[in-house]
Design a protein around this motif. Sequence first.
Motif, short mmCIF file in Angstrom:
data_model
loop_
_atom_site.label_atom_id
_atom_site.label_comp_id
_atom_site.label_asym_id
_atom_site.label_seq_id
_atom_site.Cartn_x
_atom_site.Cartn_y
_atom_site.Cartn_z
N MET A 55 0.84 -1.20 0.00
CA MET A 55 0.00 0.00 0.00
C MET A 55 0.88 1.25 0.00
O MET A 55 0.63 2.20 -0.74
N GLU A 56 1.91 1.22 0.84
CA GLU A 56 2.79 2.37 0.93
C GLU A 56 3.49 2.62 -0.41
O GLU A 56 3.61 3.75 -0.86
N ALA A 57 3.89 1.53 -1.04
CA ALA A 57 4.64 1.65 -2.29
C ALA A 57 3.78 2.26 -3.41
O ALA A 57 4.30 2.90 -4.31
N VAL A 58 2.49 2.07 -3.34
CA VAL A 58 1.64 2.51 -4.45
C VAL A 58 1.16 3.96 -4.26
O VAL A 58 0.69 4.58 -5.23
N LEU A 59 1.32 4.50 -3.09
CA LEU A 59 0.76 5.83 -2.81
C LEU A 59 1.21 6.91 -3.80
O LEU A 59 0.38 7.70 -4.27
N PRO A 60 2.50 6.96 -4.18
CA PRO A 60 2.91 8.03 -5.12
C PRO A 60 2.27 7.90 -6.51
O PRO A 60 2.36 8.82 -7.31
N ARG A 61 1.63 6.79 -6.78
CA ARG A 61 1.05 6.61 -8.12
C ARG A 61 -0.47 6.77 -8.13
O ARG A 61 -1.14 6.34 -9.05
N LEU A 62 -0.99 7.42 -7.08
CA LEU A 62 -2.45 7.54 -7.00
C LEU A 62 -3.02 8.61 -7.92
O LEU A 62 -4.23 8.85 -7.93
N ASN A 63 -2.15 9.27 -8.69
CA ASN A 63 -2.65 10.19 -9.72
C ASN A 63 -3.25 9.43 -10.90
O ASN A 63 -3.95 9.99 -11.73
N ILE A 64 -2.95 8.12 -10.96
CA ILE A 64 -3.42 7.29 -12.08
C ILE A 64 -4.67 6.51 -11.63
O ILE A 64 -4.73 6.03 -10.50
N TYR A 65 -5.64 6.39 -12.52
CA TYR A 65 -6.83 5.58 -12.19
C TYR A 65 -6.42 4.14 -11.89
O TYR A 65 -5.42 3.65 -12.42
N PRO A 66 -7.24 3.45 -11.09
CA PRO A 66 -6.94 2.03 -10.84
C PRO A 66 -7.10 1.20 -12.12
O PRO A 66 -7.68 1.69 -13.09
N ASP A 67 -6.63 -0.03 -12.07
CA ASP A 67 -6.92 -0.95 -13.17
C ASP A 67 -8.42 -1.29 -13.10
O ASP A 67 -8.86 -1.97 -12.17
N GLY A 68 -9.18 -0.79 -14.05
CA GLY A 68 -10.63 -0.98 -14.04
C GLY A 68 -11.04 -2.44 -14.19
O GLY A 68 -12.17 -2.81 -13.85
N GLY A 69 -10.12 -3.27 -14.65
CA GLY A 69 -10.44 -4.69 -14.82
C GLY A 69 -9.90 -5.53 -13.66
O GLY A 69 -10.04 -6.75 -13.67
N THR A 70 -9.28 -4.88 -12.67
CA THR A 70 -8.64 -5.56 -11.52
C THR A 70 -7.94 -6.86 -11.95
O THR A 70 -8.10 -7.91 -11.33
N ARG A 71 -7.15 -6.76 -13.04
CA ARG A 71 -6.64 -7.99 -13.67
C ARG A 71 -5.69 -8.80 -12.79
O ARG A 71 -5.85 -10.01 -12.66
N ALA A 72 -4.70 -8.11 -12.18
CA ALA A 72 -3.72 -8.87 -11.39
C ALA A 72 -4.42 -9.56 -10.22
O ALA A 72 -4.17 -10.74 -9.93
#
Length: 365
Positions: A55-72
Amino acid sequence: MDWDALIREELAPMVPYAPGLRASEVRERIGGGTVHKLSSNENPFGPVPEALAAMEAVLPRLNIYPDGGTRALKRALADHLGVDERHVVVGNGSNELLRIIGQAILSHGDEVVFAWPSFVVYPMVAQLTGATAVRVPLADGETHDLEAMLAAITERTKIVFLCNPNNPTGTIYGKAAFADFLARVPDHVLVVVDEAYFEYVTDPDYPNGLEAFDGTRPLVVLRTFSKIYSLAGLRVGYAVMPEKLVEAANKVREPFNVNTVAQVAAYYSLGATDEIARRATLNAEQRERLYEAFTRLGITWFPSQANFVYIHAEKPREVFEALLSHGVIVRDFGTAPALRVGVGTPEDTDATIAAFEAIAAQGGL
Ligand SMILES: Cc1ncc(COP(=O)(O)O)c(C=O)c1O
């Protein structure tokens, strides 16, 4: 303004979901001290370390929308569950998936059958779409009466919700009863098995809903990361359903319904199998301690396969308030002579037992 003319009439009889008291509210009310929040079936421990780091690692990338297909996450879930990823849908909590299923299927005049008492969201899903909620009382011992549920099905029934273990009673129906139900349920009915507490179950007679899933039968299995995985605050749940239903669900759900932080936290939580098993064992141990204390105090309790225990209480409001004064928050639904007591840490159990003992000593039970 005629608000009643503006707002859909189906909403008029509905009551908003009422969450349990928050720890901070209770702390304020009783003037500080330790509060044991055992009212919302949450996990007393935080997210697993792998999830926290992700969660911590992803915080700087929250300017980008999530993967709408939740593929991973879908791929990881498919692996974890042994199903095809085309059958997996991820939701903003399994609550959202219940609503999505309702919106995909129900219209005015349809009927939705479920046990009662059970999860309070089922009648809401029915009411929201103008469908009729058909409540089938739990049988003796507060277990699902699958026979009576079959008898309640009509031509107009579209969905049967089965909550196993059942919230709020914690009870389960067994393998034979479920197999018999599936063999006899008419095939115009979608069976939705809600297994929010799946990972806490210790009874070998528990029927894993996924074992009956074959991709074609109208069956949905719902699970969540809110309970044993400790991610209630993030909102992630998932469903396994036939492809036709996945297509419908994808039309109904919001484009980015599961946020990025939730997706990575859920993904990295799935691998923490040892910790999850440890939490299930600890929960079962604390559940036993509660049973032992309730028996000693003459309180009727119902055998639970979840992280809460349903008890009989002649004066539920009084006992609820008395427990609050000891800093223990349980759930009083206000509709039955009963309370739902959450299972927490060993310290939570100590405090719960001490509070019940104190109330009993004053003749308050
Ligand atoms: C039986 C049942 N289903 C679904 C949910 C909703 O869980 P989620 O947090 O995934 O929306 C709950 C939550 O308490 C529950 O008890």
